[in-house]
Design a protein around this motif. Structure first.
Motif, PDB file in Angstrom:
ATOM      1  N   ARG A 133      -5.585  -1.297 -13.193  1.00 37.81           N
ATOM      2  CA  ARG A 133      -6.061  -1.285 -11.817  1.00 37.81           C
ATOM      3  C   ARG A 133      -7.413  -1.955 -11.651  1.00 37.81           C
ATOM      4  O   ARG A 133      -7.794  -2.349 -10.545  1.00 37.81           O
ATOM      5  N   GLU A 134      -8.165  -2.086 -12.724  1.00 40.01           N
ATOM      6  CA  GLU A 134      -9.499  -2.682 -12.632  1.00 40.01           C
ATOM      7  C   GLU A 134      -9.483  -4.190 -12.841  1.00 40.01           C
ATOM      8  O   GLU A 134     -10.478  -4.853 -12.564  1.00 40.01           O
ATOM      9  N   ARG A 272     -15.024  10.278  -0.376  1.00 40.48           N
ATOM     10  CA  ARG A 272     -13.988   9.248  -0.533  1.00 40.48           C
ATOM     11  C   ARG A 272     -14.171   8.132   0.489  1.00 40.48           C
ATOM     12  O   ARG A 272     -14.022   6.947   0.166  1.00 40.48           O
ATOM     13  N   GLY A 276     -15.092   4.269  -0.394  1.00 42.66           N
ATOM     14  CA  GLY A 276     -14.134   3.229  -0.036  1.00 42.66           C
ATOM     15  C   GLY A 276     -14.649   2.228   0.984  1.00 42.66           C
ATOM     16  O   GLY A 276     -13.903   1.346   1.413  1.00 42.66           O
ATOM     17  N   THR A 382     -12.319  -3.055   4.154  1.00 43.95           N
ATOM     18  CA  THR A 382     -12.179  -2.574   2.782  1.00 43.95           C
ATOM     19  C   THR A 382     -11.328  -3.563   2.009  1.00 43.95           C
ATOM     20  O   THR A 382     -10.324  -4.053   2.526  1.00 43.95           O
ATOM     21  N   TYR A 386      -8.094  -0.800  -2.134  1.00 43.88           N
ATOM     22  CA  TYR A 386      -9.004   0.349  -2.080  1.00 43.88           C
ATOM     23  C   TYR A 386      -8.889   1.062  -0.733  1.00 43.88           C
ATOM     24  O   TYR A 386      -9.808   1.751  -0.298  1.00 43.88           O
ATOM     25  N   TYR A 407      -0.579  -0.326   0.697  1.00 43.17           N
ATOM     26  CA  TYR A 407      -1.018  -1.050  -0.490  1.00 43.17           C
ATOM     27  C   TYR A 407      -0.532  -2.501  -0.442  1.00 43.17           C
ATOM     28  O   TYR A 407       0.639  -2.779  -0.223  1.00 43.17           O
TER      29      TYR A 407
END
Length: 445
Positions: A133-134, A272, A276, A382, A386, A407
């Motif tokens: 994911r990174e 959160r 974000g 964003t 994310y 997503y």
């Protein structure tokens, strides 16, 4: 019901807000849209400058997708002129149409490793080859090739589709988008400028008994017993208090948090939202010329530039977007970094240098405006991947727009999708039905 009593309040008249309001009003709910600016569309609106129609942010509209479906369902005029071919890619001094050959043709033009990269595009979202994911898109591409032109195409793709650099966009987002969707979607331009579409949705709201208040800023939401009971709106130099049963915000979760007050929300949700809040940035140059500068009828993307990702040719399809005898374009680049702080003057200079080198005749063109979209006015609130949740801990408050996308969704298309999802949640929750039934026994919408 009085002017200050509404079934639903929509905060912000951007793409997501107006798609939401049109859907709610179409289902019979009396809906108020409050917009602090003097026009609809928000960051996807349009300016008029000396007879030139200049789009802010969103310049193209998808055809055949959720946006067009929304207009059809609510009965709004959808005037978008298709462009064919939609995108050309400048490779080795030639403008290449890959609409029939897809990724294979595009990458084979750049590297002998194209077939391997195409294979991995189709398989890398699952299994051992899936990026973590990174991992950024740029890092993922470097797994297979160091070819600078290939890196450049992926950088331009990230800028064109996601409004962010390939070093900042997660590879999983890019791969999900281009393997689950048609990577070369059909799109077009609205001849009135993109604002023409949002005006059509605003007309639906008003036709169905709702209202769209411009120059009207929501300054606070009134929370009572864990629910939003109404809002304070600054309008015409006065403060107007309105009551409502449901609130949908199109100004982003972070700004919505400011309207509510963190004390009304759990600490983990507040954290959160703040974590974000990752706005990205783009630099756009609107320019015009007496002579045509592009043969591409739609979008021209680049493989070898410093910052420039694409140039859009408006007047090949919509000549009335410019005064007679003029051709209108916008060139957009992504700064480095595209998330966080950067030197706006230096990055703008690189975009202009790219335009001079890639667009013969640019030096003699008229530069109409240069817009650096960032911080409080970003192209995307964003970075895709994310995204925050659309619902909130307050049961009658939702968010829509480009910070709460599905997503790998992005742009006005994703805003329309969030609107559809949220309206379906509102209707299925029975919140409005219960309220209206209590006020009017025996009446169910």
């Amino acid at each position: 019901m009085s002017e200050n009593q509404w079934d639903a309040l929509v905060v912000g008249a951007g793409a997501g807000g107006l798609c939401t309001a049109a859907r709610l009003s179409h289902h019979g709910y009396r809906t108020l849209v409050a917009e602090r600016l003097d026009r609809v569309g928000g960051r996807a609106s349009t300016d008029d400058m000396d007879g030139f129609t200049l789009n802010r942010g969103a310049v193209v509209i998808e055809l055949g997708g959720i946006t067009e479906q929304t207009f059809a369902e609510v009965g709004a005029k959808f005037e978008v002129r298709p462009v064919n071919p939609a995108v050309l890619y400048r490779i080795g001094g030639r403008d290449v149409d890959v609409s029939t050959g897809g990724w294979g043709l595009l990458l084979s033009q750049l590297t002998r490793h194209g077939a391997r990269l195409v294979h991995n595009l189709g398989t890398a979202t699952e299994g051992a080859e899936a990026p973590d994911r990174e991992m950024s898109t740029a890092e993922w591409v470097r797994r297979f090739t160091e070819n600078e032109a290939v890196q450049g195409i992926f950088r331009s793709m990230c800028g064109m589709i996601f409004a962010v650099g390939s070093e900042e966009l997660p590879a999983r987002v890019f791969l999900t988008y281009f393997t689950r969707r048609n990577a070369f979607q059909r799109f077009g331009f609205c001849p009135e400028g993109t604002i023409g579409l949002w005006r059509a949705l605003a007309e639906v709201v008003e036709r169905n008994g709702g209202a769209v208040w411009l120059d009207s800023e929501v300054t606070g939401l009134d929370v009572q017993d864990g629910r939003v009971a109404g809002a304070r709106i600054s309008r015409g130099g006065e403060t107007v208090d309105v009551t409502c049963d449901v609130v949908v915000s199109d100004i982003g979760p972070s700004a919505t948090l400011d309207l509510i007050g963190a004390e009304h929300l759990p600490a983990d949700y507040v954290g959160r939202v703040l974590q974000g809040d990752l706005p990205c940035a783009t630099i756009s140059v609107n320019f015009a010329s007496r002579q045509p500068l592009l043969t591409a009828p739609g979008v021209l993307s680049f493989a070898r530039t410093r910052r420039l990702c694409y140039v859009v040719n408006f007047t090949a399809t919509c000549p009335k977007m410019a005064p007679p005898g003029w051709h209108l374009y916008v060139g957009t680049g992504v700064p480095k970094p595209s998330v966080g702080d950067f030197d706006a003057d230096a990055e703008t200079a690189l975009v202009l240098q790219d335009l001079r080198e890639e667009i013969p005749g640019f030096d003699s063109a008229r530069v109409l405006s240069i817009a650096v979209a960032r911080d409080e006015w970003p192209p995307q609130r964003t970075v895709s991947g994310y995204d925050l949740p659309r619902d909130t801990p307050i049961p009658n408050l939702w968010n829509v727009g480009d910070a709460v996308n599905e997503y790998a969704d992005v742009g006005t298309t994703a805003c329309a999708e969030t609107a559809k999802t949220v309206v379906e949640q509102i209707i299925s929750s029975g919140v409005l039905r219960a309220v209206r039934s209590a006020e009017f026994p025996g009446h169910v919408r």
